[in-house]
Design a protein around this motif. Structure first.
Motif, PDB file in Angstrom:
ATOM      1  N   LEU A   1       5.336   0.980  -8.619  1.00  0.00           N
ATOM      2  CA  LEU A   1       4.284   0.060  -8.195  1.00  0.00           C
ATOM      3  C   LEU A   1       4.134   0.145  -6.683  1.00  0.00           C
ATOM      4  N   LYS A   2       2.935   0.408  -6.206  1.00  0.00           N
ATOM      5  CA  LYS A   2       2.714   0.677  -4.780  1.00  0.00           C
ATOM      6  C   LYS A   2       2.464  -0.564  -3.945  1.00  0.00           C
ATOM      7  N   ASP A   3       2.110  -1.668  -4.586  1.00  0.00           N
ATOM      8  CA  ASP A   3       1.734  -2.858  -3.820  1.00  0.00           C
ATOM      9  C   ASP A   3       2.245  -4.091  -4.556  1.00  0.00           C
ATOM     10  N   TRP A   4       3.302  -4.733  -4.031  1.00  0.00           N
ATOM     11  CA  TRP A   4       3.866  -5.898  -4.712  1.00  0.00           C
ATOM     12  C   TRP A   4       4.653  -6.763  -3.732  1.00  0.00           C
ATOM     13  N   ARG A   5       4.945  -7.999  -4.165  1.00  0.00           N
ATOM     14  CA  ARG A   5       5.711  -8.930  -3.326  1.00  0.00           C
ATOM     15  C   ARG A   5       6.504  -9.864  -4.227  1.00  0.00           C
ATOM     16  N   LEU A   6       7.807  -9.895  -4.008  1.00  0.00           N
ATOM     17  CA  LEU A   6       8.696 -10.825  -4.700  1.00  0.00           C
ATOM     18  C   LEU A   6       9.127 -11.883  -3.697  1.00  0.00           C
ATOM     19  N   SER A   7       8.815 -13.133  -3.993  1.00  0.00           N
ATOM     20  CA  SER A   7       9.154 -14.246  -3.112  1.00  0.00           C
ATOM     21  C   SER A   7      10.051 -15.218  -3.873  1.00  0.00           C
ATOM     22  N   VAL A   8      11.222 -15.519  -3.306  1.00  0.00           N
ATOM     23  CA  VAL A   8      12.215 -16.347  -3.996  1.00  0.00           C
ATOM     24  C   VAL A   8      12.668 -17.468  -3.067  1.00  0.00           C
ATOM     25  N   GLU A   9      12.742 -18.672  -3.602  1.00  0.00           N
ATOM     26  CA  GLU A   9      13.297 -19.817  -2.885  1.00  0.00           C
ATOM     27  C   GLU A   9      14.202 -20.564  -3.853  1.00  0.00           C
ATOM     28  N   ASN A  10      15.514 -20.482  -3.594  1.00  0.00           N
ATOM     29  CA  ASN A  10      16.510 -20.966  -4.551  1.00  0.00           C
ATOM     30  C   ASN A  10      16.278 -20.247  -5.889  1.00  0.00           C
ATOM     31  N   ASN A  11      15.998 -20.977  -6.957  1.00  0.00           N
ATOM     32  CA  ASN A  11      15.767 -20.329  -8.250  1.00  0.00           C
ATOM     33  C   ASN A  11      14.285 -20.223  -8.599  1.00  0.00           C
ATOM     34  N   GLN A  12      13.416 -20.690  -7.689  1.00  0.00           N
ATOM     35  CA  GLN A  12      11.975 -20.565  -7.890  1.00  0.00           C
ATOM     36  C   GLN A  12      11.529 -19.199  -7.364  1.00  0.00           C
ATOM     37  N   ALA A  13      10.740 -18.479  -8.150  1.00  0.00           N
ATOM     38  CA  ALA A  13      10.358 -17.126  -7.742  1.00  0.00           C
ATOM     39  C   ALA A  13       8.964 -16.796  -8.249  1.00  0.00           C
ATOM     40  N   SER A  14       8.321 -15.888  -7.552  1.00  0.00           N
ATOM     41  CA  SER A  14       7.040 -15.358  -8.021  1.00  0.00           C
ATOM     42  C   SER A  14       6.976 -13.879  -7.668  1.00  0.00           C
ATOM     43  N   LEU A  15       6.411 -13.115  -8.581  1.00  0.00           N
ATOM     44  CA  LEU A  15       6.208 -11.689  -8.369  1.00  0.00           C
ATOM     45  C   LEU A  15       4.726 -11.405  -8.521  1.00  0.00           C
ATOM     46  N   THR A  16       4.109 -10.905  -7.454  1.00  0.00           N
ATOM     47  CA  THR A  16       2.699 -10.548  -7.497  1.00  0.00           C
ATOM     48  C   THR A  16       2.553  -9.076  -7.145  1.00  0.00           C
TER      49      THR A  16
ATOM     50  N   GLU B   1       0.807  -1.220   0.000  1.00  0.00           N
ATOM     51  CA  GLU B   1       0.000   0.000   0.000  1.00  0.00           C
ATOM     52  C   GLU B   1       0.843   1.274   0.000  1.00  0.00           C
ATOM     53  N   GLY B   2       1.870   1.285  -0.822  1.00  0.00           N
ATOM     54  CA  GLY B   2       2.679   2.487  -0.954  1.00  0.00           C
ATOM     55  C   GLY B   2       3.632   2.740   0.194  1.00  0.00           C
ATOM     56  N   GLY B   3       3.798   1.757   1.083  1.00  0.00           N
ATOM     57  CA  GLY B   3       4.691   1.918   2.223  1.00  0.00           C
ATOM     58  C   GLY B   3       6.145   1.693   1.832  1.00  0.00           C
TER      59      GLY B   3
ATOM     60  N   ILE C   1       0.879  -9.406 -12.052  1.00  0.00           N
ATOM     61  CA  ILE C   1       0.521  -8.071 -11.583  1.00  0.00           C
ATOM     62  C   ILE C   1      -0.856  -7.748 -12.133  1.00  0.00           C
ATOM     63  N   THR C   2      -1.797  -7.514 -11.260  1.00  0.00           N
ATOM     64  CA  THR C   2      -3.186  -7.357 -11.661  1.00  0.00           C
ATOM     65  C   THR C   2      -3.618  -5.895 -11.626  1.00  0.00           C
ATOM     66  N   TYR C   3      -4.682  -5.636 -12.350  1.00  0.00           N
ATOM     67  CA  TYR C   3      -5.233  -4.286 -12.424  1.00  0.00           C
ATOM     68  C   TYR C   3      -6.356  -4.130 -11.412  1.00  0.00           C
ATOM     69  N   GLU C   4      -6.278  -3.074 -10.628  1.00  0.00           N
ATOM     70  CA  GLU C   4      -7.317  -2.762  -9.656  1.00  0.00           C
ATOM     71  C   GLU C   4      -7.885  -1.395  -9.998  1.00  0.00           C
ATOM     72  N   LEU C   5      -9.187  -1.321 -10.062  1.00  0.00           N
ATOM     73  CA  LEU C   5      -9.808  -0.048 -10.426  1.00  0.00           C
ATOM     74  C   LEU C   5      -9.360   1.070  -9.483  1.00  0.00           C
ATOM     75  N   PRO C   6      -9.102   2.253 -10.024  1.00  0.00           N
ATOM     76  CA  PRO C   6      -8.790   3.381  -9.144  1.00  0.00           C
ATOM     77  C   PRO C   6     -10.038   3.832  -8.400  1.00  0.00           C
ATOM     78  N   LEU C   7      -9.847   4.617  -7.346  1.00  0.00           N
ATOM     79  CA  LEU C   7     -10.995   5.170  -6.632  1.00  0.00           C
ATOM     80  C   LEU C   7     -11.835   6.023  -7.574  1.00  0.00           C
ATOM     81  N   LEU C   8     -13.136   5.902  -7.440  1.00  0.00           N
ATOM     82  CA  LEU C   8     -14.062   6.728  -8.219  1.00  0.00           C
ATOM     83  C   LEU C   8     -14.423   7.949  -7.391  1.00  0.00           C
TER      84      LEU C   8
END
Length: 728
Positions: free
Chosen positions: A430-445, A377-379, A475-482
């Motif tokens: 990008l304000k909200d993301w997580r990179l998780s890595v274990e050895n050479n296996q990785a995911s970015l959300t 959340e932008g932290g 990385i998914t799209y989330e609607l901005p505040l209306l």
């Protein structure tokens, strides 16, 4: 082909728009999916690029699809044929393209070296396609073996695909290739690393991929970013090439753009007469001038595909705590990533830990070798886990705000740290993301409400983790505040029966992606209700629209808009059936029935005066209290000493009216609809003299206005209830 998943938009066998039968999935991306399909009408295979439904109502993404559609203006057999965008009945947008059956040059590269004869044929064919594209100011920017398909396996029928709008798929290709580090830079011209791209960049890329297919392997760029940048400034190794292939590659791939063939036409001229190299003349049209909009080559904004950033980034470590001034295009992002890695690396040191055995002590083993880097959340950007070297520790700490990193060794690829830094670089905005890595296996959300940023990241990663890292980028799209003011303006402009209440977001804030736009109040007609729903749905971007509206009629609304502003007084209305005496809490009566109406006063309402009227569906007002037959309306007199909650009958059964007087009525088919009971409590008589038992809504509204102008505070409270009449 790619195996289907339950979450895919379509499955093999599905029928799209009653025309295209889905046969296979060709590629997935963050914003779209590409399918092979077959026309049920013609029987011909096609490729369909389908925008995900959550983006179909977003102008930013539909513009991208429209731009890609405009490439259909290139009419050449060496360029994949685009048709036009279509929309399904449920709102999905898809782009129709030719399906190219045959191996890609990436597949041929894996099979081994190709002959010079075939490569010269491919060079001529692809150059003809590039010439057609460049004439329309369209630059591919990402020409590589996976973007050239040999239709039917024949070099004479090579076809260029994927014109750089979206890197999530390769339409028409049998194999989808992720955007690995080597894949991005092996065939890119040197100037592309600083965001500079023109037609000569495509010529360099074509030469580089031809050389790779001649050797049967991708170019080796070096062991670290510094070597990559340095090697890109050197001519490609051509000593072992036979003529005229050697001269062709040298002239196509000169590091200095001014020393290359200046156009695809120059390449074709050489292929016609290989013994005579065309001179570099000032009279040749510089493709860069054309792309920059010279008078002789006006820009076509709808079709030009160039990086949004053409400014070379400084050779400095990335400043993560300051937001960049602009989001560069794909070329810009890649350039910043590479140069940032070079700056962080310094000297010739490399961060993977491969040289630790020579120059540094070994570190304790970590099994598994884990790293998590995230931002919520932008932290602040936080990192925790293992790194393979002190240099790597320093480099990673420059990209995060808080870190708990432990030096360790582990079962990781030689390029592990380089790939991690490369992954992190484009995430600055990008304000909200997580990179998780274990050895050479990785995911970015991650998630974002910035459509341009999502398109950049989708193009940068192509759905796959880079280099030696194995895993997906999601990385998914989330609607901005209306903005609250947008639906509020709609509701206020369409209100036609008094003020409507818009619930949800507070004034000055906005509606969250899943927050409902809820409206309550009264409207004059069903047509108004529909207009409000349609107008709110248009701006809701998928948010639910909830209407809790009482549909009255124009006559009732005339009075409604002239009613005085007064709080409710707690007076309720009780209905019963005059023939049976049964209670009717719904207030709904059918033709032939005799409504009996009681006004129930709360215990604390003991003084003042009551005015009770019914506004019927015909636009008339009937005064139930006071009227000529029942003039007393003092609360104290009506109570006659009774305390507590007090029911006061204002409309009687037909039998009671015939013997004791009082107003009574029966429902007939001329008065079907909603009528409104109004109970006004005032500190004195509301009108000068008695109103007629029945009058028009407009006349009653005028009387209310006159009363309010005489004594604005006379009315103490206002309560109401709806009585509905209908056919059985």
């Amino acid at each position: 082909m790619i195996d289907s998943r339950p979450g895919d938009m379509f499955q093999p066998g599905d029928l799209l728009n009653n025309t295209y039968r889905i046969e296979a999935l060709l590629g997935r991306g963050g914003t779209s999916e590409v399918y092979k399909a077959r026309s049920e009408i013609s029987g011909n295979p096609v490729a369909l690029k389908i925008l995900k439904q959550e983006f179909s109502g977003n102008e930013d993404f539909t513009v991208l699809m429209a731009r890609e559609e405009n490439i259909r203006e290139i009419r050449h057999d060496a360029v994949v044929r685009y048709s036009e965008n279509h929309r399904t009945s449920d709102g999905r947008i898809y782009l129709l393209m030719d399906y190219i059956e045959g191996p890609g040059l990436d597949q041929k590269l894996k099979e081994g070296p190709m002959s010079v004869e075939d490569l010269m044929v491919i060079c001529r064919r692809v150059s003809e396609g590039l010439q057609a594209a460049h004439k329309r100011n369209i630059v591919h920017r990402d020409l590589s073996p996976d973007n050239i398909i040999l239709r039917g396996g024949d070099p004479e029928h090579a076809v260029i695909i994927d014109f750089g709008i979206a890197k999530d798929t390769n339409p028409g290709a049998e194999t989808i290739v992720g955007n690995e580090f080597a894949g991005k830079y092996s065939y890119a011209a040197p100037e592309q690393m600083s965001g500079q791209t023109d037609a000569r960049s495509d010529i360099y890329s074509l030469g580089a991929l031809l050389l790779a297919n001649y050797r049967g392997k991708s170019p080796s760029l070096g062991a670290n970013p510094m070597e990559v940048v340095a090697n890109k400034q050197k001519p490609l190794p051509t000593e072992d090439l036979p003529e005229p292939f050697k001269s062709l590659i040298e002239r196509m791939c000169a590091p200095n753009p001014m020393e290359r063939f200046q156009s695809a036409g120059d390449v074709l001229e050489f292929l016609k007469a290989p013994g005579a190299l065309p001179p570099l003349t000032a009279s040749s049209v510089d493709p860069l001038d054309a792309l920059l909009g010279s008078p002789t080559a006006p820009l076509d904004e709808a079709t030009i595909i160039t990086p949004r950033s053409t400014v070379s980034p400084p050779l400095e470590p990335p400043a993560r705590k300051e937001k960049p001034e602009a989001k560069g295009g794909k070329g810009g992002l890649i350039a910043v990533a590479l140069i940032a890695l070079l700056a962080i690396g310094g000297g010739g040191a490399w961060f993977s830990g491969a040289l630790d055995s020579l120059f540094a002590p070994s570190y304790p083993a970590a099994d598994p070798f884990r790293l998590i880097v995230e931002r919520a959340e932008g932290g602040p950007v936080r990192a925790a886990g293992n790194v393979p070297s002190e240099e790597g520790h320093s480099a990673l700490m420059q990209l995060v705000d808080e870190g708990e990193l432990v030096l360790a060794s582990g079962e990781i690829a030689e390029t592990w740290l380089r790939d991690i830094l490369y992954t992190l670089e484009p995430l600055a905005e990008l304000k909200d993301w997580r990179l998780s890595v274990e050895n050479n296996q990785a995911s970015l959300t991650g998630k974002t409400s910035d459509a341009d940023l999502l398109a950049d990241l989708d193009g940068f990663f192509g759905g796959d983790m880079p280099g030696a890292l194995v895993g997906l980028v999601n990385i998914t799209y989330e609607l901005p505040l209306l903005d609250h003011d947008i639906p509020r303006g709609i509701v206020e402009s369409l209100a036609d029966c008094g003020q409507l209440t818009l619930k949800g977001a507070a004034v000055g804030s906005g509606y969250a992606p899943d927050e409902a736009l809820a409206v309550s109040g009264q409207v004059s007609s069903t047509e108004t209700q529909i207009r409000i729903f349609d107008a709110l749905s248009e701006v809701a971007d998928g948010r639910p629209v909830q209407l809790q509206l009482d549909v009255l009629n124009p006559a009732l609304c005339i009075v409604e808009q002239h009613l005085p502003k007064a709080p409710p007084g707690g007076v309720s209305v009780s209905y019963s059936n005059g023939a049976t005496g049964d209670s009717n809490p719904s207030g709904r009566f059918f033709v032939g029935e005799n409504p009996v109406i009681d006004v129930v006063l709360p215990a604390d309402l003991i003084d003042g005066f009551l005015t009770v009227s019914i506004l019927d569906v015909t636009g008339n007002v009937f005064h139930l209290l006071p009227n000529l037959g029942r003039q007393e309306n003092s609360v104290a007199t009506l109570r006659d000493g009774k305390t507590g909650e007090f029911p006061l009958r204002v409309a009687f059964s037909l039998a009671a009216s015939s013997t004791g007087g009082g107003i009574a009525f029966a429902v007939d088919d001329s008065t079907l609809g909603k009528s409104k009971i109004l109970i006004l409590h005032s500190d004195g008589p509301l009108f000068d003299g008695l109103r007629p038992t029945a009058e028009s809504a407009a006349s009653f509204a005028e009387a209310l206005q006159a009363s309010a102008s005489t004594n604005a505070g006379r009315i103490l409270s206002l309560d109401s209830s709806i009585l509905t009449t209908a056919q059985p």
